[in-house]
Design a protein around this motif. Sequence first.
Motif, PDB file in Angstrom:
ATOM      1  N   LEU A 183      14.234  14.494   6.696  1.00 51.06           N
ATOM      2  CA  LEU A 183      13.456  15.471   6.185  1.00 51.06           C
ATOM      3  C   LEU A 183      13.866  16.252   4.931  1.00 51.06           C
ATOM      4  O   LEU A 183      13.315  16.384   3.823  1.00 51.06           O
ATOM      5  N   PHE A 184      15.206  16.780   5.142  1.00 52.84           N
ATOM      6  CA  PHE A 184      15.875  17.412   3.944  1.00 52.84           C
ATOM      7  C   PHE A 184      16.094  16.578   2.821  1.00 52.84           C
ATOM      8  O   PHE A 184      16.015  17.352   1.787  1.00 52.84           O
ATOM      9  N   ALA A 185      16.521  15.458   3.301  1.00 57.79           N
ATOM     10  CA  ALA A 185      16.808  14.562   2.096  1.00 57.79           C
ATOM     11  C   ALA A 185      15.511  14.434   1.255  1.00 57.79           C
ATOM     12  O   ALA A 185      15.401  14.381  -0.175  1.00 57.79           O
ATOM     13  N   ILE A 186      14.333  14.255   1.811  1.00 52.75           N
ATOM     14  CA  ILE A 186      13.127  13.869   1.142  1.00 52.75           C
ATOM     15  C   ILE A 186      12.891  15.200   0.321  1.00 52.75           C
ATOM     16  O   ILE A 186      12.371  15.191  -0.807  1.00 52.75           O
ATOM     17  N   LEU A 187      13.145  16.487   0.785  1.00 50.95           N
ATOM     18  CA  LEU A 187      12.884  17.694   0.341  1.00 50.95           C
ATOM     19  C   LEU A 187      13.910  17.825  -0.984  1.00 50.95           C
ATOM     20  O   LEU A 187      13.207  18.315  -2.119  1.00 50.95           O
ATOM     21  N   ILE A 188      15.203  17.251  -0.692  1.00 54.95           N
ATOM     22  CA  ILE A 188      16.044  17.427  -1.941  1.00 54.95           C
ATOM     23  C   ILE A 188      15.422  16.407  -2.829  1.00 54.95           C
ATOM     24  O   ILE A 188      15.489  16.818  -4.256  1.00 54.95           O
ATOM     25  N   ILE A 189      15.038  15.257  -2.873  1.00 49.02           N
ATOM     26  CA  ILE A 189      14.495  14.303  -3.971  1.00 49.02           C
ATOM     27  C   ILE A 189      13.180  15.139  -4.374  1.00 49.02           C
ATOM     28  O   ILE A 189      13.093  15.176  -5.609  1.00 49.02           O
ATOM     29  N   ALA A 190      12.524  15.595  -3.704  1.00 48.86           N
ATOM     30  CA  ALA A 190      11.214  16.245  -4.206  1.00 48.86           C
ATOM     31  C   ALA A 190      11.422  17.548  -5.211  1.00 48.86           C
ATOM     32  O   ALA A 190      10.569  17.410  -6.285  1.00 48.86           O
ATOM     33  N   PHE A 191      12.575  18.287  -4.729  1.00 47.51           N
ATOM     34  CA  PHE A 191      12.459  19.667  -5.463  1.00 47.51           C
ATOM     35  C   PHE A 191      13.649  19.475  -6.530  1.00 47.51           C
ATOM     36  O   PHE A 191      13.430  20.148  -7.406  1.00 47.51           O
ATOM     37  N   PHE A 192      14.714  18.564  -6.490  1.00 48.28           N
ATOM     38  CA  PHE A 192      15.790  18.566  -7.337  1.00 48.28           C
ATOM     39  C   PHE A 192      15.715  17.371  -8.254  1.00 48.28           C
ATOM     40  O   PHE A 192      16.515  17.492  -9.158  1.00 48.28           O
TER      41      PHE A 192
END
Length: 445
Positions: A183-192
């Motif tokens: 989940l957090f890896a997905i958020l990192i890819i999406a935001f950064f």
Amino acid sequence: MTDQPRPRRRTTVLLDRLPLPERAFLADALRAETVGGLLLLLAALAALIWTNTDQHDYEAVSHHHLGPAALGLHLSVAHWAADGLLTVFFFVAGVELKRELVAGELRDPAAAALPVVAAVCGMAAPAVVYAVTAAAGGGSLKGWAIPTATDIAFALAVLAVIGTALPAALRAFLLTLAVVDDLFAILIIAFFFTSAIDIAALLGAVGGLVLFWALLRAGVHGWWVYVPLAVVIWALTANSGVHATISGVAMGLMLRCTPRPGEEHTPGERVEHLVRPLSAGVAVPLFALFSAGVTISAGSLREVFHRPETLGVVLGLVLGKALGVFGGAWLAARFTRARLGADLVWPDVLAVAVLAGIGFTVSLLIAELAFDDDPALAGEAKAAVLLGSVIAAVAAGCLLKLRDNAYRALAAADAVEVTDAHHLGRDGDRRLAPPGGEAGHADDA
């Protein structure tokens, strides 16, 4: 007036024995992930052999472009694997996350505290280790996210092969930890790692997701409806500037994972059962085949430890992950109402924390995204991911073997005690029996 006894604070037992339905599901997931991990390993080895024996041929195939240019999809084979096939992997991750949130360990905030805190700390610590190492050596900070991800397929494959006698709850902890990690890896890819946004394409993708959700809630069935719609959503997401794999996660989260009366399997479980073999057997191995192709030599391996960016990746995976996951789990148990299950001790958690340092699939993807303007550095970062993952796997394998042997010894001691008690009971029956007959015959008399 007598004092009323004060109510006791409820203590949540973490990593305890799982109920039978969850144990059955975990066994199925482990079987699938173990096979996927082995296929992933074979694909990575094939990529390394291919690129180190015929680099020109490997790059020719990897960089070959195909697809409709008018739709913005004239991509290289490597990009099709990373942006297209890997979306299937993230779709399965989205379904797993949804199930954990509504019906698994994450549905109870108290029980979810340990894996969530461990996962967050297990992503923050490697990023800090990378940033400190890169900054101290004057390197680029753009690769801070590379060592933050855990490859669940590889990790579960190692756990299944070595830790055969370990408690099932420890495997459940690793699986839950990996879901939160994804989940957090997905958020990192999406935001950064999102480039310039194409508003029209993004709105089209959002509209497609809304239609996808509406069809699901209306009870519409049929793959011929959802598969074409999913392809359109993916294509619009790819053209919007947001990484295309985010569309897979979004669609996975929309599937219903709570059973209705009389329903044996939820739609999420059925779809995941159908799609998981495609993810583990095709999508992820092909991604590894066209992403793990890095040139390996004695000089390049030495360079990994001399360049601050690559050294930061290795240290982040090997040290940062172990410190972060173990420290996060300890903090959750220390400052919340949660405690470890009676069958587990902290060395078990330490072994799994080291195992979490195996970063492969998502780490390789982030390495490409972080250093997309420097292919040479991206290749070196991939080599660092492979090296760090191997070191973490070997270290975790040693720790898991020690814990596995300890649990085998405990099981053998328990078996001896049961046998001795059984023999003692039989001897006692003989002593109580009357002369010339068995104990049971005394009742007949």
